[in-house]
Design an enzyme around this catalytic site. Sequence first.
Site, PDB file in Angstrom:
ATOM      1  N   THR A   1       0.728  -1.293   0.049  1.00  0.00           N
ATOM      2  CA  THR A   1       0.026   0.092  -0.077  1.00  0.00           C
ATOM      3  C   THR A   1       0.892   1.117   0.138  1.00  0.00           C
ATOM      4  O   THR A   1       0.625   2.293   0.509  1.00  0.00           O
ATOM      5  CB  THR A   1      -0.811  -0.176   1.097  1.00  0.00           C
ATOM      6  OG1 THR A   1      -0.175  -0.166   2.364  1.00  0.00           O
ATOM      7  CG2 THR A   1      -2.072  -1.000   1.178  1.00  0.00           C
ATOM      8  N   ASP A   2       2.072   1.176  -0.234  1.00  0.00           N
ATOM      9  CA  ASP A   2       2.948   2.503  -0.402  1.00  0.00           C
ATOM     10  C   ASP A   2       3.224   2.695  -1.762  1.00  0.00           C
ATOM     11  O   ASP A   2       4.216   1.873  -2.554  1.00  0.00           O
ATOM     12  CB  ASP A   2       4.222   2.063   0.257  1.00  0.00           C
ATOM     13  CG  ASP A   2       5.067   3.481   0.169  1.00  0.00           C
ATOM     14  OD1 ASP A   2       4.715   4.541  -0.219  1.00  0.00           O
ATOM     15  OD2 ASP A   2       6.410   3.412   0.948  1.00  0.00           O
TER      16      ASP A   2
END
Length: 215
Positions: free
Chosen positions: A48-49
């Site tokens: 999720t980065d």
Amino acid sequence: MAASACWYCTGVPIDKVAQLSQETRNYVGCKLLELTIKELFVFRFMQTDPNWSNFLYDDVTRRFNLIDFGAARDFPKRFVDDYLRMVVACANKDRAGVLEMSRRLGFLMGEEPEVMLDAHVQAAFIVGVPFSKPGGHDFRANNITHSVSNLGATMLKHRLTPPPDEVYSLHRKLSGAFLACIKIGAVVPCREMLFQVYEQYNFNDDSSEVLSSTG
């Protein structure tokens, strides 16, 4: 294999792809969106980065590599089921479907004023634009993030409940993927990608019906 996870990867950060040919930019945009969709709706496990340096493209091998899983997380099956239904409702401009799934997911409580519901649905439809029509979506032709931000004041004023915990990291990744496609100027058949996954998806209950991918 066009996209992969590995210990050592070669390539350039995805923003540098903007300097390559249109065919290459489209290819990388397709692989990025395909990976993002599958992370959520197939694997239910997502990095999720969306830092552009975490997405490396090797033009020699045409391999798209994803690195740095420090912010990775999984998503509950029930959440993913309803989130997929909501994305399809957004793509099909289905107001009733957006509102129903938003209540089930916890975006809405059911007691919001009409002005809030209108802003929420409008924002959902804007986010669904890349998936709304068959064929390639030109990400540079539509500034999705700017359009949604114009509705932010209304939603902040009238929101009765914070969004569900899962969406903070999820929406960070999704917005990052969209922004990367805007940055590189990719043209991506987003609707076809979404419905290819949707039509093969196994929901936990029998109440879902396959919605038209052309309507």
